[in-house]
Design a protein around this motif. Structure first.
Motif, PDB file in Angstrom:
ATOM      1  N   ALA A 698       0.731  -1.266   0.154  1.00  0.00           N
ATOM      2  CA  ALA A 698      -0.015   0.128  -0.261  1.00  0.00           C
ATOM      3  C   ALA A 698       1.062   1.146   0.005  1.00  0.00           C
ATOM      4  CB  ALA A 698      -0.909  -0.003   1.243  1.00  0.00           C
ATOM      5  N   VAL A 699       0.394   2.445  -0.430  1.00  0.00           N
ATOM      6  CA  VAL A 699       1.130   3.496  -0.440  1.00  0.00           C
ATOM      7  C   VAL A 699       1.321   3.883   0.820  1.00  0.00           C
ATOM      8  CG1 VAL A 699       1.135   6.060  -1.108  1.00  0.00           C
ATOM      9  CG2 VAL A 699       0.162   4.234  -2.711  1.00  0.00           C
ATOM     10  N   PRO A 700       2.776   4.304   1.428  1.00  0.00           N
ATOM     11  CA  PRO A 700       2.631   4.364   2.947  1.00  0.00           C
ATOM     12  C   PRO A 700       2.127   5.768   3.195  1.00  0.00           C
ATOM     13  CG  PRO A 700       5.033   4.007   1.614  1.00  0.00           C
ATOM     14  CD  PRO A 700       3.749   4.182   0.426  1.00  0.00           C
ATOM     15  N   LYS A 701       1.538   5.739   4.308  1.00  0.00           N
ATOM     16  CA  LYS A 701       0.653   6.805   4.900  1.00  0.00           C
ATOM     17  C   LYS A 701       1.394   8.014   4.947  1.00  0.00           C
ATOM     18  CE  LYS A 701      -2.028   3.506   7.801  1.00  0.00           C
ATOM     19  NZ  LYS A 701      -2.189   3.183   9.096  1.00  0.00           N
ATOM     20  N   THR A 702       2.603   8.087   5.217  1.00  0.00           N
ATOM     21  CA  THR A 702       3.446   9.465   5.144  1.00  0.00           C
ATOM     22  C   THR A 702       3.934   9.788   3.807  1.00  0.00           C
ATOM     23  OG1 THR A 702       5.366   8.097   5.885  1.00  0.00           O
ATOM     24  CG2 THR A 702       4.074   8.841   7.567  1.00  0.00           C
ATOM     25  N   HIS A 703       3.467   8.976   2.649  1.00  0.00           N
ATOM     26  CA  HIS A 703       4.106   9.316   1.402  1.00  0.00           C
ATOM     27  C   HIS A 703       3.697  10.845   1.067  1.00  0.00           C
ATOM     28  CE1 HIS A 703       5.638   8.529  -2.731  1.00  0.00           C
ATOM     29  NE2 HIS A 703       4.441   9.349  -3.053  1.00  0.00           N
ATOM     30  N   GLU A 704       2.635  11.143   0.889  1.00  0.00           N
ATOM     31  CA  GLU A 704       2.573  12.666   0.546  1.00  0.00           C
ATOM     32  C   GLU A 704       2.948  13.668   1.290  1.00  0.00           C
ATOM     33  OE1 GLU A 704       1.182  13.830  -2.011  1.00  0.00           O
ATOM     34  OE2 GLU A 704       1.070  12.232  -2.890  1.00  0.00           O
ATOM     35  N   GLN A 705       2.884  13.354   2.810  1.00  0.00           N
ATOM     36  CA  GLN A 705       3.802  14.221   3.494  1.00  0.00           C
ATOM     37  C   GLN A 705       5.186  14.104   3.259  1.00  0.00           C
ATOM     38  OE1 GLN A 705       3.514  13.124   7.579  1.00  0.00           O
ATOM     39  NE2 GLN A 705       4.778  14.725   8.555  1.00  0.00           N
ATOM     40  N   SER A 706       5.956  13.229   2.868  1.00  0.00           N
ATOM     41  CA  SER A 706       7.054  12.990   2.703  1.00  0.00           C
ATOM     42  C   SER A 706       7.352  13.783   1.436  1.00  0.00           C
ATOM     43  CB  SER A 706       7.668  11.746   2.585  1.00  0.00           C
ATOM     44  OG  SER A 706       8.871  11.524   2.102  1.00  0.00           O
TER      45      SER A 706
END
Length: 903
Positions: A698-706
């Motif tokens: 799954a796309v990591p939950k913090t991906h967009e933040q990162s």
């Protein structure tokens, strides 16, 4: 301007890999574009090879009304490698809920309905969790050996002895690892290296872009021996900062000594001619301290109680512990799952029957239970741990390490070897993967009476760290496990093995990859034979040939028959008619749940004969019927073994993954590229193999933040470049006409500049305030007078004045540097910044491309590590940028290959 400003506009076109010519095939794999036409995989850009085709959605829960008929049993059911046994759960018909994922072919997008108007394959809720979120304790180490009747009963072999079969360690990162009981063949004799081996570490400031494997950080080089000798000969009075240098040197010496000690402990089995034993003997002597049991349950404070229908429930410790398991998970997705809640409450009622509430309350309805007081208590405890000082955390860790220290190592044939999963998993609620029918069930506390330990005949019997006696003590030197027990949820055997970096595991890995390399000698003959058998008049042979085609071309797992109480995951041999849809003239659409309930979706153009065969196999069958009703994994692997000793379907998977990876690296690595460009080429090849093997995440939950932080950092680099350009213009107007400097940063308009400067100002003021506070704290500790508030105000005033000046410069294309520099120095600074921007953009591109692909699984289990090490040496890339500390420890035998080594 906010973070939605495009960071890759105009002059920011992503730097992609250059395409190269190819004949449209890759190691026998069918490589296709979105229209199903054969193209070279290497010529595809990341845009042509999307990582997923549709958005993840959730399906309605499966109910008895929506469930189809139970699938028919295979004609023959034989046991095979545990790695080929998928989980199983029958999904309901309807729209598929999982994510499209290409396998061996390039990703394609077509409608999911069948050409003949029949309904689409049954959907199932495929919960694809991030690797970081998965619970290793819930991963069964091995399935019990099935009885000959295929009904899945454990075949006991002596009192308390588990069946001798292939098993695997419990680790998400190593879920496809070969059996620990495999007997590895000896590697070729190699001259021992003189002295201790040292890995050459090249200095490079580039950041790693891989999220799956965080590379080792390099330590600062210590002073050379010559410099130290000179320092000792010329003793001078200590100057300011001398203490810091001494402390740094002491730390460096300590670190070096630790490294040398670790190297000294490493058993270099690959340099010994007789490193492996023939026959079934794995060791001569083995001594260990058993396993580490978790501490007993500590009751909650008296005021923390669950409620039933608004009333506090006074539970005995045994029932309170189970209620606490659910209470701790109250705000998770699991607590919103109907199956999870039902299984938990069923088991909770059983515990309450044995240990009823002290205040006589009768608990009968789940809806009336309130676990929030427990949840709030656990959250408060978490916050307390977070607020601990560094010293308190260090002391707590030291105490924990001291308790576990006796169990972390064992002595194998007189050598000290690290033990892998020495901790017995604590009780809790089973989570499983995907739509497992038993998720939420209670995992009981494991006690010494449940555990069989394996030690040498002359070794002392270890004493458990909790009250109790071992179930049994055995002395079996034909297996490599140290302890085992049967978990209560699925009835599977759990094993304790040596760590991944142990000599036994290393020899097993070496054997696995050598076996895959050996397949190169036979693969052409095997492919010729199964292509001929596609037209065989014998239906069993024709089905076997078609299954081999899929295993070879699409890298499918072999699969096996599952029990009714396991998740409905399938492999090649256990595919049902509903899982493969025909689309004329020659396209097959695969849609099923693979290992770990991860959806495999693939649309692929196949040979005409294969298409014809699938049509024949599906004729007069229902959706629930087996597609290959005359093939099973055991028979298929026996057929493969007739070509080459030890050949199984899994060897094909390792062979195709490693060979594809090697060829992609050879073809796609830029010879004169930067380190980051080479790293991107490596990660691109790794991604292609992960897609081939269907390793999703799954796309990591913090991906967009990162990514947002990376975009902000990129904006900062461009802002610096802009200010340097303007400083050049202020120094000499002729630079405005220079093609190199005249074009402005396309995405830095006035709003973006104002926003960035406001952020910089806020950060500088915050930094000044923290420094002022820290200086005053230090002064108070030293008994000195603290600074007056006016000092801070003056500093803030200076910062504000500086940013007022910057505001006035907007639109003037002029900038006054704080410290004057000659134009040559400014030009050098701009050149370095442009290189940093280029590298950083490559890292962003790489991270975005890999957000839905798990690179770690293939790197750990399917890619020969010698490919990576050889590639790193050939192209001047530090191995530490690609291998984490865990992988460096796991593959020490691969670190000494030459630059010309090829798979």
């Amino acid at each position: 301007m906010s973070g939605d400003v495009s960071m890759l506009s105009d002059d920011d076109v992503p730097l992609g890999l250059k395409p190269s010519a190819s004949n449209g095939t890759q190691n026998g794999h069918v490589i296709q574009n979105g229209n199903g036409h054969a193209v070279s995989e290497s010529s595809m850009s990341e845009d042509d090879m999307p990582l997923s085709q549709t958005t993840r959605t959730k399906s309605e829960p499966v109910t008895p009304d929506t469930r189809l008929l139970k699938r028919k049993k295979a004609v023959v059911s034989e046991s095979s490698s545990e790695d080929d046994k998928p989980l199983a759960l029958t999904p309901a018909k309807g729209k598929s809920a999982a994510v499209r994922m290409p396998g061996a072919v390039a990703a394609t997008t077509t409608k999911s309905t069948t050409a003949n108007g029949k309904r689409t394959p049954r959907a199932s809720k495929a919960i694809i969790e991030s690797e970081d979120d998965e619970d290793d304790d819930d991963v069964p180490l091995a399935k019990p050996k099935r009885a000959a009747n295929g009904k899945g009963k454990v075949a006991a072999k002596g009192k308390g002895k588990p069946p001798k079969k292939k098993v695997k360690q419990e680790s998400e990162s190593e879920r496809d690892v070969e059996s620990e009981d495999d007997i590895p063949a000896p590697p070729p004799k190699k001259a021992p290296a003189k002295g201790k081996r040292k890995v050459k570490v090249e200095s490079d400031a580039d950041e790693s872009s891989s999220e799956d494997d965080k590379p080792l950080k390099k330590k600062r080089a210590t002073a050379t021996k010559k410099a130290k000798a000179e320092a000792s000969d010329n003793v001078k009075p200590k100057k300011r900062g001398a203490k810091k240098e001494e402390d740094s040197d002491a730390v460096s010496k300590k670190s070096k000594a630790k490294k040398e000690e670790e190297e000294a402990e490493t058993y270099r089995w690959w340099e010994e001619q007789n490193a492996n034993r023939d026959g079934s003997v794995k060791w001569e002597t083995m001594e260990h301290n058993g396993v580490y049991f978790p501490p007993p349950y500590e009751p909650l404070p008296k005021h923390v109680k669950m409620k039933y229908n608004g009333q506090p429930v006074d539970l005995p410790p045994e029932a309170e512990e189970v209620a606490g398991f659910y209470g701790a998970m109250l705000e998770t997705e699991h607590a919103k799952d109907a199956t999870f809640n039902k299984n938990f409450f069923d088991d909770f009622l059983k515990i309450l029957k044995k240990y009823p509430p002290k205040n006589g309350l009768k608990i009968t309805k789940f809806e009336l239970c309130d676990f929030r007081p427990m949840f709030e208590h656990f959250e408060a405890e978490k916050e307390k741990k977070k607020s601990m000082t560094a010293a308190e955390k260090k002391a707590a860790k030291a105490a924990k390490d001291a308790l576990e220290a006796p169990y972390t190592h064992c002595f194998l044939d007189g050598r000290k070897e690290k033990v892998g999963n020495f901790r017995v998993e604590p009780p809790g609620l089973f989570r499983g993967r995907g739509d497992h029918p038993k998720k939420g069930a209670l995992k009981l506390r494991v006690r010494p009476e449940d555990i069989t330990i394996n030690i040498g005949k002359d070794a002392p019997v270890p004493k458990p760290n909790v009250p109790g006696e071992w179930k049994e003590v055995v002395h079996d030197n034909t297996v490599t496990w140290l302890a085992n027990w049967v978990e209560n949820v699925n009835g599977n055997y759990k094993y304790v093995f040596l760590a991944a970096g142990s000599s036994i595991k290393g020899q097993s890995d070496w054997t696995k990859f050598e076996k895959a390399r050996e397949l190169k000698k036979y693969v052409d003959k095997i492919r010729l034979d199964y292509n001929d058998a596609l037209k065989s008049k014998n239906m069993a042979e024709r089905q076997r040939a078609t299954a081999m085609y899929f295993i070879d071309k699409l890298a499918l797992r072999a699969g096996n028959e599952k029990g009714e109480e396991e998740a409905d995951t399938v492999g090649c041999c256990s595919l049902r008619c509903e899982h493969v849809t025909l689309e004329p003239p020659n396209k097959l659409v695969f849609d099923f749940l693979g290992k770990d309930s991860i959806r495999y979706y693939n649309e692929v153009a196949v040979d005409d004969q294969v298409y014809k065969n699938i049509r024949i196999f599906k004729n007069d069958k229902n959706d629930d019927d087996e597609l290959f009703d005359r093939v099973n994994t055991g028979a298929l692997n026996r057929h493969l073994a007739s070509y080459m000793k030890g050949l199984t379907a899994k060897v094909f998977r390792t062979f195709n993954a490693s060979l594809t990876f090697q060829e992609l690296l050879d073809r796609g690595t830029p010879e004169k590229g930067t380190v980051q460009e080479k790293l991107n080429a490596y990660n691109h090849a790794n991604r292609m193999v992960a897609i081939l093997c269907n390793h999703q995440r799954a796309v990591p939950k913090t991906h967009e933040q990162s990514m947002g932080k990376m975009r902000e950092k990129l904006r900062g680099l461009k802002y610096e470049r802009m200010k340097l350009r303007h400083a050049l213009f202020a120094a000499d107007a002729k630079f405005k006409k220079n093609k190199k400097y005249k074009d402005p940063e396309s995405d830095l308009d006035d709003d973006a500049i104002a926003s960035h400067e406001d952020n910089l100002k806020a950060k500088e003021i915050e930094k000044a305030e923290k420094k002022f506070q820290k200086d005053n704290e230090k002064a108070a500790a030293d008994g000195k007078e603290p600074q007056d508030e006016s000092v801070l105000k003056e500093k803030i005033k200076e910062i504000e004045a500086e940013y007022k000046k910057l505001k006035k410069e907007r639109g003037t294309e002029k900038h006054a540097l704080k410290k004057e520099r000659p134009t040559e120095k400014i030009e050098d600074a701009i050149e370095k910044l442009e290189e940093r921007i280029k590298t950083f953009k490559l890292q962003m591109e790489d991270r975005e491309a890999g957000k839905e692909v798990a690179l770690g699984t293939s790197k750990i289990n399917y890619l020969d590590p010698r490919i990576t090490v050889s590639w790193c040496k050939e192209h001047g890339v530090p191995v530490e940028k690609l291998f984490s500390k865990t992988l460096m420890t796991k593959f020490p035998w691969a670190m000494e290959v030459d630059t010309d080594w090829r798979f």
